[in-house]
Design a protein around this motif. Structure first.
Motif, PDB file in Angstrom:
ATOM      1  N   ALA A 183     -21.415  32.170 -10.093  1.00  0.00           N
ATOM      2  CA  ALA A 183     -20.487  31.065 -10.348  1.00  0.00           C
ATOM      3  C   ALA A 183     -20.622  29.998  -9.264  1.00  0.00           C
ATOM      4  O   ALA A 183     -20.616  28.793  -9.550  1.00  0.00           O
ATOM      5  CB  ALA A 183     -19.051  31.583 -10.417  1.00  0.00           C
ATOM      6  N   ARG A 184     -20.776  30.427  -8.002  1.00  0.00           N
ATOM      7  CA  ARG A 184     -20.933  29.468  -6.910  1.00  0.00           C
ATOM      8  C   ARG A 184     -22.255  28.713  -7.045  1.00  0.00           C
ATOM      9  O   ARG A 184     -22.310  27.498  -6.820  1.00  0.00           O
ATOM     10  CB  ARG A 184     -20.863  30.193  -5.567  1.00  0.00           C
ATOM     11  CG  ARG A 184     -21.078  29.286  -4.349  1.00  0.00           C
ATOM     12  CD  ARG A 184     -20.034  28.135  -4.314  1.00  0.00           C
ATOM     13  NE  ARG A 184     -20.315  27.231  -3.223  1.00  0.00           N
ATOM     14  CZ  ARG A 184     -19.703  27.291  -2.030  1.00  0.00           C
ATOM     15  NH1 ARG A 184     -18.813  28.235  -1.784  1.00  0.00           N
ATOM     16  NH2 ARG A 184     -19.988  26.420  -1.095  1.00  0.00           N
ATOM     17  N   ARG A 185     -23.287  29.411  -7.452  1.00  0.00           N
ATOM     18  CA  ARG A 185     -24.583  28.745  -7.603  1.00  0.00           C
ATOM     19  C   ARG A 185     -24.519  27.694  -8.708  1.00  0.00           C
ATOM     20  O   ARG A 185     -25.045  26.587  -8.563  1.00  0.00           O
ATOM     21  CB  ARG A 185     -25.676  29.760  -7.896  1.00  0.00           C
ATOM     22  CG  ARG A 185     -27.063  29.124  -7.999  1.00  0.00           C
ATOM     23  CD  ARG A 185     -28.168  30.126  -7.869  1.00  0.00           C
ATOM     24  NE  ARG A 185     -29.454  29.484  -7.671  1.00  0.00           N
ATOM     25  CZ  ARG A 185     -30.544  30.093  -7.234  1.00  0.00           C
ATOM     26  NH1 ARG A 185     -30.492  31.382  -6.925  1.00  0.00           N
ATOM     27  NH2 ARG A 185     -31.674  29.439  -7.087  1.00  0.00           N
ATOM     28  N   GLY A 199     -31.062  18.975  -2.920  1.00  0.00           N
ATOM     29  CA  GLY A 199     -31.977  20.081  -2.676  1.00  0.00           C
ATOM     30  C   GLY A 199     -31.365  21.150  -1.791  1.00  0.00           C
ATOM     31  O   GLY A 199     -31.563  22.352  -2.004  1.00  0.00           O
ATOM     32  N   SER A 200     -30.599  20.725  -0.796  1.00  0.00           N
ATOM     33  CA  SER A 200     -29.944  21.671   0.098  1.00  0.00           C
ATOM     34  C   SER A 200     -28.924  22.518  -0.655  1.00  0.00           C
ATOM     35  O   SER A 200     -28.848  23.739  -0.470  1.00  0.00           O
ATOM     36  CB  SER A 200     -29.264  20.917   1.246  1.00  0.00           C
ATOM     37  OG  SER A 200     -28.680  21.812   2.168  1.00  0.00           O
ATOM     38  N   LEU A 201     -28.140  21.887  -1.512  1.00  0.00           N
ATOM     39  CA  LEU A 201     -27.159  22.641  -2.295  1.00  0.00           C
ATOM     40  C   LEU A 201     -27.828  23.661  -3.207  1.00  0.00           C
ATOM     41  O   LEU A 201     -27.399  24.814  -3.308  1.00  0.00           O
ATOM     42  CB  LEU A 201     -26.315  21.682  -3.137  1.00  0.00           C
ATOM     43  CG  LEU A 201     -25.150  20.985  -2.435  1.00  0.00           C
ATOM     44  CD1 LEU A 201     -24.589  19.894  -3.331  1.00  0.00           C
ATOM     45  CD2 LEU A 201     -24.054  21.991  -2.084  1.00  0.00           C
ATOM     46  N   ARG A 202     -28.885  23.232  -3.882  1.00  0.00           N
ATOM     47  CA  ARG A 202     -29.556  24.127  -4.836  1.00  0.00           C
ATOM     48  C   ARG A 202     -30.278  25.276  -4.147  1.00  0.00           C
ATOM     49  O   ARG A 202     -30.288  26.407  -4.648  1.00  0.00           O
ATOM     50  CB  ARG A 202     -30.545  23.338  -5.690  1.00  0.00           C
ATOM     51  CG  ARG A 202     -29.909  22.329  -6.632  1.00  0.00           C
ATOM     52  CD  ARG A 202     -30.934  21.760  -7.616  1.00  0.00           C
ATOM     53  NE  ARG A 202     -30.323  20.778  -8.507  1.00  0.00           N
ATOM     54  CZ  ARG A 202     -30.554  19.470  -8.452  1.00  0.00           C
ATOM     55  NH1 ARG A 202     -31.412  18.978  -7.542  1.00  0.00           N
ATOM     56  NH2 ARG A 202     -29.963  18.644  -9.284  1.00  0.00           N
ATOM     57  N   GLY A 203     -30.884  24.992  -3.009  1.00  0.00           N
ATOM     58  CA  GLY A 203     -31.705  26.012  -2.372  1.00  0.00           C
ATOM     59  C   GLY A 203     -31.049  26.776  -1.248  1.00  0.00           C
ATOM     60  O   GLY A 203     -31.441  27.908  -0.951  1.00  0.00           O
ATOM     61  N   ALA A 204     -30.042  26.169  -0.599  1.00  0.00           N
ATOM     62  CA  ALA A 204     -29.456  26.794   0.579  1.00  0.00           C
ATOM     63  C   ALA A 204     -27.944  26.937   0.493  1.00  0.00           C
ATOM     64  O   ALA A 204     -27.299  27.283   1.486  1.00  0.00           O
ATOM     65  CB  ALA A 204     -29.814  25.983   1.831  1.00  0.00           C
ATOM     66  N   GLY A 205     -27.373  26.663  -0.666  1.00  0.00           N
ATOM     67  CA  GLY A 205     -25.933  26.834  -0.844  1.00  0.00           C
ATOM     68  C   GLY A 205     -25.543  28.305  -0.762  1.00  0.00           C
ATOM     69  O   GLY A 205     -26.392  29.203  -0.801  1.00  0.00           O
TER      70      GLY A 205
END
Length: 283
Positions: A132-134, A190-196
């Motif tokens: 859900a967070r992703r 990109g940071s949210l998608r890959g490092a969230g």
């Protein structure tokens, strides 16, 4: 300031001062320069290493979200520390930077001398919550790309996480706002998608592996303070310092208290941590 190429990407790295190495890792929407107000005192005792994390500041913003992964950035930073000949280093990581710091100490323990985690999280343990967070982070990334950084920043600054920022000095709020606006849409997305938190491999089951003396700092009024308390409770010998009347960003909201706790800790001899750095402010 210089760009350091590691595994196909470039990181902006700033080094200053002299003494034992001190690695500073900023939060989401920040950059290495975010630590500027703290630098004069930090550099009296340490060689500070400020890294712009991927998607932030002058560092690259890879199109492949997987290249932003917390684990890969931690490996990159371990290599940067090695090249600088600065290790093992003390590490201060805030929020997103604290998650990178956790991955660094777990995967490259010999690179870390002492560890300060400000408002940390070990990720999201529950698979359903993590998915859900992703999805939420992916949706926010889409919004950033579609609407642009100014619209995102306006939304970001109204989050309950930052409600206590209303009490910050006007100059601090202006500086923070301008810093956020300097980000690139592609970088933040990109940071949210890959490092969230939804994307990272949760570290809850590996906290017990950490042997570096650890100080966890959080604000009394932080709505996600429980995450920091969990991390502190599961790292052997860690001390939890709760700063009164502060929210998610104690280094901004209570800078003198923050420095009063952190500076003695990073300067302490490298022996197992058994007592608080500042008993009056540690719960």
């Amino acid at each position: 300031m210089s760009l350091v190429a590691v595994d196909g990407v470039r990181y902006e790295v700033r080094v200053g001062g002299s003494g034992p190495g001190l690695l500073l890792l900023h939060g989401f929407t920040g950059r290495g320069a975010s630590w500027g107000p703290c630098l004069p005192q930090l550099r009296r005792r340490s060689m500070t290493i400020q890294v712009d994390l991927l998607g932030h500041g002058r560092s690259d913003a890879p199109a492949d979200a997987a290249r932003h992964a917390v684990e890969r950035q931690a490996a990159d930073i371990a290599e940067i520390v090695r090249r600088l000949g600065a290790g093992p280093v003390a590490v201060v990581g805030y929020s997103f930077g604290a998650r990178i710091a956790l991955a660094l100490v777990v995967e490259s323990p010999s690179a870390v001398r002492r560890l300060v985690l400000e408002s940390p999280s070990a990720g999201v343990a529950d698979p359903v919550e993590r998915r859900a967070r992703r999805l939420a982070d992916d949706s926010l990334a889409d919004d950033i790309e579609r609407e642009g950084v100014p619209a995102f920043v306006a939304r970001w600054e109204t989050l309950p996480l930052f409600a206590t920022h209303a009490a910050l000095p006007d100059a601090t709020r202006r500086r923070l706002h301008a810093e956020r606006l300097r980000n690139r849409a592609a970088g933040l997305a990109g940071s949210l998608r890959g490092a969230g938190q939804g994307a990272m491999t949760p570290l809850h089951d590996r906290l017990g592996e950490i042997r570096a003396p650890t100080l966890v700092v959080c604000g009394e009024l932080d709505p996600v303070r429980g995450r920091a308390e969990f991390v502190a409770a599961h790292i052997t010998g860690a001390v939890l310092a709760v700063i009164p009347a502060s929210g998610h960003t104690p280094h901004l909201e209570s800078p003198a208290r923050f420095r009063g706790i952190v500076l003695p800790f990073i300067a302490a001899p490298d022996t197992p941590l058994t007592t608080a750095a500042n008993p009056e402010e540690t719960h």
